[in-house]
Design a protein around this motif. Structure first.
Motif, PDB file in Angstrom:
ATOM      1  N   ILE B  14       0.862  -1.185   0.000  1.00 24.82           N
ATOM      2  CA  ILE B  14       0.000   0.000   0.000  1.00 24.82           C
ATOM      3  C   ILE B  14       0.902   1.239   0.000  1.00 24.82           C
ATOM      4  O   ILE B  14       1.855   1.330   0.764  1.00 24.82           O
ATOM      5  N   LEU B  15       0.574   2.168  -0.861  1.00 25.15           N
ATOM      6  CA  LEU B  15       1.413   3.360  -1.014  1.00 25.15           C
ATOM      7  C   LEU B  15       0.644   4.604  -0.578  1.00 25.15           C
ATOM      8  O   LEU B  15      -0.558   4.706  -0.820  1.00 25.15           O
ATOM      9  N   PHE B  49       9.044   3.045   4.992  1.00 22.36           N
ATOM     10  CA  PHE B  49       7.952   2.086   5.023  1.00 22.36           C
ATOM     11  C   PHE B  49       7.893   1.301   6.321  1.00 22.36           C
ATOM     12  O   PHE B  49       8.860   1.211   7.058  1.00 22.36           O
ATOM     13  N   LYS B  50       6.702   0.796   6.605  1.00 27.61           N
ATOM     14  CA  LYS B  50       6.502  -0.004   7.797  1.00 27.61           C
ATOM     15  C   LYS B  50       5.699  -1.245   7.429  1.00 27.61           C
ATOM     16  O   LYS B  50       4.991  -1.272   6.433  1.00 27.61           O
ATOM     17  N   VAL B  51       5.849  -2.238   8.293  1.00 29.66           N
ATOM     18  CA  VAL B  51       5.175  -3.510   8.032  1.00 29.66           C
ATOM     19  C   VAL B  51       4.158  -3.755   9.138  1.00 29.66           C
ATOM     20  O   VAL B  51       4.398  -3.435  10.300  1.00 29.66           O
ATOM     21  N   LEU B  63       1.295  -6.642   5.482  1.00 25.88           N
ATOM     22  CA  LEU B  63       1.069  -5.382   4.790  1.00 25.88           C
ATOM     23  C   LEU B  63       2.342  -4.543   4.805  1.00 25.88           C
ATOM     24  O   LEU B  63       2.887  -4.283   5.881  1.00 25.88           O
ATOM     25  N   THR B  64       2.802  -4.125   3.662  1.00 29.48           N
ATOM     26  CA  THR B  64       3.906  -3.160   3.665  1.00 29.48           C
ATOM     27  C   THR B  64       3.308  -1.818   3.263  1.00 29.48           C
ATOM     28  O   THR B  64       2.686  -1.700   2.210  1.00 29.48           O
ATOM     29  N   VAL B  65       3.450  -0.858   4.153  1.00 31.12           N
ATOM     30  CA  VAL B  65       2.894   0.467   3.900  1.00 31.12           C
ATOM     31  C   VAL B  65       4.043   1.405   3.551  1.00 31.12           C
ATOM     32  O   VAL B  65       4.962   1.591   4.341  1.00 31.12           O
ATOM     33  N   ASN B  84       3.728  -2.262  -8.882  1.00 35.81           N
ATOM     34  CA  ASN B  84       3.277  -3.384  -8.050  1.00 35.81           C
ATOM     35  C   ASN B  84       2.556  -3.007  -6.762  1.00 35.81           C
ATOM     36  O   ASN B  84       2.326  -3.856  -5.913  1.00 35.81           O
ATOM     37  N   ALA B  85       2.245  -1.728  -6.619  1.00 33.60           N
ATOM     38  CA  ALA B  85       1.407  -1.371  -5.467  1.00 33.60           C
ATOM     39  C   ALA B  85       0.005  -1.882  -5.776  1.00 33.60           C
ATOM     40  O   ALA B  85      -0.460  -1.794  -6.906  1.00 33.60           O
TER      41      ALA B  85
END
Lengths: 375, 213
Positions: B14-15, B49-51, B63-65, B84-85
């Motif tokens: 998610i971006l 980014f955070k997971v 989820l990778t944000v 790829n988002a």
């Protein structure tokens, strides 16, 4: 040796021996300051300054600040506003994050105003500088160490003569520094270099752009890094980033290549605790062994970039403006056809062949930089 | 439902995009760590980014944000993260009209750089400052309709609609089979060839003046 790879050799060890007593150190530094012996002061700074007092004298001198710069200049307040002032306000409003517990709200507020003034003065005096988010982190450290007028001048010189490439209209020149990192890692530690092979070095962006000021919470360590970066080649932060990666090599090698996001996340962190002196030692050693001109990607950058013109001697603000102007034009001229061509399908292979041939030519002509100085 | 092996934990990307200082990092931090720390928040430089692990329908998802810098000059870089988002949050600040007026640029850029079935949601942040609102809810809805994207107003500060926003996106991703056409693992970072073309062009042009060598 390329012009950008500043050569300081040999003398440090001789001077170090004389530094056994603090008095002697002070005396030597005072003499170098009055003689304007920048080379000697650079050596001392790379080895590490020892107090704020030393930094207050030596950082501005190394950056290029001259006595005549301090003469009365027309007030910046009357100069036309710079296009990036709104962005500066947004960023300075989010500054002094790491000191929030130690300082009163009032003090933080007043420092934010000073920081904003500092950056706006630099931009208004050199209107073709492009502000980037992160310049405020460098300026914050200067403001914490120097008085406001000196911090302004030092920031002007650093902007024009050290980090000019990151203050051009496009971010491309900045990315060209980051692209040296994989090449450096492969040369120094093939296993780590290959392990990180698929990861774009964008994780290093905040470290590189802000001289670590954005992420470094240990202020002593940060000042020490500034001691190193102010008098050395603008690529030195890339070598420092490589050192911080290689000191965690086992940890990184343990993360599977099939987990690029975990690697990316780990690479975006600084080692804790931060072994400052060891890392500086490693960075300088790598710089000496593999100077920027020997790294893939160096050859294609414009001649007017700091990457190639860096020098500590003969700096003036007006010459900095000229270089900035030239680099802006060269950068734009280069990116114009690049953007046009990037839309043309099927050209990629040709570029790869040309890039490959250029790389080979570079190797054949042998671009060997000399050492920064003997450790 | 996407076809997964039992022990396989799918990764979703998610971006967050939008103008500087609209609260992208705050939304990310509220969702991933349930934190609100304005005095600790600094500018995002480049990409962060955070997971977060989430459970949907009894299955775990990673989820990778990805949080991006809002300044214009970083767009070349952040654009390469669109690849790829599976979902993108376009954020504006309901108290700052200029951040709303910039939305067409973000939304058009998004259209041009992502697959058509990607989940897109327009988020008006800072709902806690409703009294200093400069953009009405209707205007936000109209904008979202015009670009055919989802819409909601939220507040990272008061923790309003943040979890809902992310979780609805996750559910929509899971329910959209075309977003699962390829394994996402290993494809979450910009690939080398995204910038190779630019790099090679630069080598060619700059390479004509190799006099330092």
């Amino acid at each position: 040796m390329t012009s950008g790879e500043h050569c300081i050799q040999g003398r440090l060890s001789a001077h170090e021996e004389q530094f056994h007593s603090p008095d002697n150190r002070q005396q030597q530094i005072r003499k170098a300051v009055s003689d304007h012996d920048i080379e000697f002061l650079a050596e001392v700074s790379i080895k590490g300054l020892r107090s704020n007092e030393e930094r207050q004298i030596i950082w501005p001198l190394l950056a290029g600040v001259r006595d005549e710069d301090r003469l009365l200049r027309p007030s910046w307040i009357d100069l036309p506003p710079h296009k990036d002032e709104a962005q500066v306000a947004l960023d300075t409003d989010r500054s002094f994050v790491f000191v929030r517990e130690a300082w009163s709200r009032k003090r933080i507020r007043s420092m934010k105003v000073k920081l904003n003034d500092l950056i706006i003065e630099v931009l208004r005096r050199h209107p073709i500088l492009s502000y980037f988010q992160g310049f405020h982190d460098i300026c914050q450290e200067l403001l914490l160490t120097l008085d406001l007028p000196t911090a302004v001048l030092t920031a002007e010189y650093i902007a024009l003569h050290n980090i000019r490439d990151t203050m051009l209209p496009s971010i491309e020149p900045t990315l060209s520094y980051l692209r040296l990192l994989p090449s450096l890692l492969l040369k120094v530690d093939d296993e780590v270099g290959r392990h990180l092979g698929t990861i774009q070095p964008f994780y290093a962006l905040p470290f590189f752009l802000t001289w670590f000021a954005h992420d470094m919470r240990n202020r002593e360590a940060l000042m020490r890094l500034f001691d190193l970066f102010i008098p050395t080649h603008p690529c030195m932060p890339v070598y420092m980033i490589a050192a911080t990666i290689l000191c965690r090599r086992e940890l990184l090698l343990d993360i599977s290549e099939s987990e690029p996001e975990t690697l990316h996340s780990e690479l975006g962190k600084l080692p804790l605790p931060f072994p400052t002196e060891d890392l500086i030692h490693q960075a300088v050693k790598m710089f000496n062994q593999h100077p920027p001109s020997t790294l893939d990607g160096y050859a294609g950058t414009p001649r007017s970039y700091c990457l190639k013109t860096f020098t500590l001697s003969g700096r003036t603000l007006s010459h900095g403006d000229e270089l900035l102007d030239k680099a802006t034009r060269e950068g734009m001229a280069m990116e114009e056809p690049m953007h046009r061509k990037s839309h043309e399908a099927g050209m990629q292979n040709r570029y790869m062949v040309i890039a490959g041939l250029l790389g080979l030519a570079t190797m054949m002509f042998g671009v060997y930089g000399r050492r920064v100085f003997e450790w | 439902m996407a076809p997964f092996e039992d022990d396989y934990v799918p990764t979703l990307k998610i971006l967050l995009i939008g103008n500087s200082s609209v609260g992208k990092s705050a939304l990310m931090l509220r969702f991933t760590n349930d934190m609100w720390a304005p005095e600790e928040s600094s500018t995002t430089i480049g990409v962060d980014f955070k997971v977060k692990m989430v459970m949907v329908g009894g299955k775990p998802y990673k989820l990778t944000v990805w949080d991006t810098a809002g300044q214009e000059r970083f767009r070349t870089l952040t654009k390469s993260y669109y690849r790829n988002a599976q979902a993108v949050l376009v954020v504006y600040d309901i108290t700052n009209r200029a951040t709303f007026e910039e939305l067409p640029r973000w939304l058009k850029e998004l259209e041009a750089n992502t697959a058509s079935d990607i989940v897109k949601v327009l988020v008006g942040n800072k709902l806690d400052k409703d009294s200093s609102r400069a953009v009405t809810t209707e205007e936000g809805e109209d904008m979202a309709d015009r670009y055919n994207v989802g819409f909601l107003e939220a507040s990272a500060k008061s923790n309003t609609h943040v979890k809902e926003c992310f979780m609805e996106m996750v559910e929509t991703i899971i329910e959209t089979p075309t977003l699962w056409g390829q394994s996402t693992t290993g494809l979450l970072l910009p690939r080398g060839d995204d910038i190779l073309e630019l790099e090679a062009a630069r080598e060619e042009n700059g390479g004509l003046s190799l006099c330092q060598c």
